[in-house]
Motif scaffolding. Structure first.
Motif: not given
Length: 400
Positions: A69-72, A93-98
């Motif tokens: 649902y969030v990652n590809r 997913k967009k918005g994840i931090t390093e």
């Protein structure tokens, strides 16, 4: 009025309007086709470029894996030195931090070294990193994407979090995997890394304000109507889901998976032979992982029983988890305080998923609200079922 130099807005008949409508449909389909084609081409190019950084060889085939649902996710084939290899590639997913990615990878590597041998191992780049950061700047706007490459696990993808009707042997095997992971990660030191999310008993008190703000959303559809109808019941359960500090102090804190469901496991001959998707993992109550896992693994989606727990499989899962920890001899099995609060952490796990469902729906108007309505209905039914069957859940803990 001199109309000789003016444009007249003529009335269109239904035939002309219909013709233009059909043309607009063709344009829409063409735009969608171009968008999907460019998306596939872009991700294939990204994967080819990162494969060079990993020295994986020549990328021959790229396949998108659906279900998340969030990652590809992608399965890829490469050729190197005359041999063919397969890998699993994640685009985060967009918005994840390093920091979150580093936490996840550090936890996986630690757990692999301490007994969790069926987890998807992480492939390192030629300079020793476990992920690749891609940066694209267009019209002054910087976009960042993160990729990681994992060992492709053997076994069969048999289930999802919705299609979770497994047999007792698979259920017990999954519980043993959770116990093995908790035991393998029991001494994990995150070294300051963590998920950008509070622990569950800190998160719950923040939810009422968030949930009330969702209620104010100008979004009149069936999802929103159902949510408004059940909001007071949801807030009542949040208010009841509490643990006194003295009891909380007696409950082990551990690295947890936080997304443990049948869709994140692979099976072969009724045994769980692979576990993956650790990107929701964090440090929290081990009982929260167990409660959330039971919600995922043992709730029924079958018509007529939707939103109930299969108590027989809850017992199978808990017994297998408890017995596996006894056999491993490291992390202690569930203690009496944890058994007492199992229904509370089941309620907390279910509320965690309600929160996921709400922020997904209200955060993206393009999502299919009928799909998310089915999720919300299931979770609200289950919320009420847990409250009505707390004693039955406590009775199970007496058998383990």
């Amino acid at each position: 009025m001199d109309i000789s130099k003016m444009l007249c807005f003529e009335e269109l008949d239904s035939t002309k309007i219909f013709s233009l409508f059909l043309q607009s449909e063709e344009l829409k389909n063409t735009a969608l086709f171009l968008n999907e084609t460019f998306d596939m081409a872009l991700n294939r190019r990204y994967i080819i470029e990162i494969a060079a950084a990993y020295d994986l060889g020549e990328v021959t085939d790229v396949y998108e894996i659906f279900g998340g649902y969030v990652n590809r996710s992608f399965g890829i084939y490469t050729e190197k030195g005359g041999q063919k290899f397969e890998y699993f590639v994640r685009r985060y997913k967009k918005g994840i931090t390093e920091q979150e990615i580093m936490f996840e990878h550090s936890l996986i590597n630690f757990s692999l070294c301490h007994g969790l041998d069926i987890a998807a191992g992480i492939t390192s780049t030629q300079d020793g990193k476990t992920y690749i950061k891609k940066t694209e700047e267009v019209a002054g706007k910087v976009n960042e994407f993160y990729f990681a490459v994992y060992r492709y696990l053997p076994g069969e993808d048999k289930y999802t979090w919705v299609n979770n009707l497994w047999n007792d042997e698979e259920c017990a095997s999954a519980a043993e995997v959770m116990a093995t992971f908790h035991n393998a990660s029991r001494n994990f030191d995150p070294k300051g890394l963590e998920r950008v999310e509070p622990k569950i008993m800190e998160l719950l008190p923040t939810l009422p304000d968030k949930f009330r703000s969702y209620a104010q959303t100008d979004c009149m559809n069936r999802f929103h109507e159902y949510y408004l109808t059940n909001l007071n019941s949801i807030l009542e359960v949040i208010n009841k889901t509490k643990i006194p500090p003295g009891d909380l102090a007696q409950m082990p804190v551990n690295a947890i998976h936080s997304d443990f469901h049948p869709g994140n496991l692979k099976f072969q001959d009724n045994k769980a032979v692979g576990i993956f998707d650790f990107d929701w993992s964090k440090i929290d109550l081990r009982l929260f992982d167990l409660g959330l896992g039971l919600v995922y693994c043992c709730s029924s989606w079958v018509d007529g029983r939707d939103g109930t727990l299969r108590l027989d499989q809850c017992a199978v899962f808990l017994k297998a988890y408890q017995n596996k920890l006894k056999a491993l001899g490291g992390l202690a099995p569930l203690n009496d305080v944890e058994k007492q609060y199992l229904p509370t952490l089941l309620a907390a796990g279910n509320m965690y998923l309600i929160y996921w469902c709400l922020r997904s729906h209200y955060g993206n108007i393009n999502l299919n609200f009928f799909e998310y309505l089915s999720y919300l209905q299931h979770l609200v039914r289950l919320m009420k079922w847990i409250e009505d069957h707390r004693q039955a859940l406590l009775d199970i803990t007496k058998t383990i």
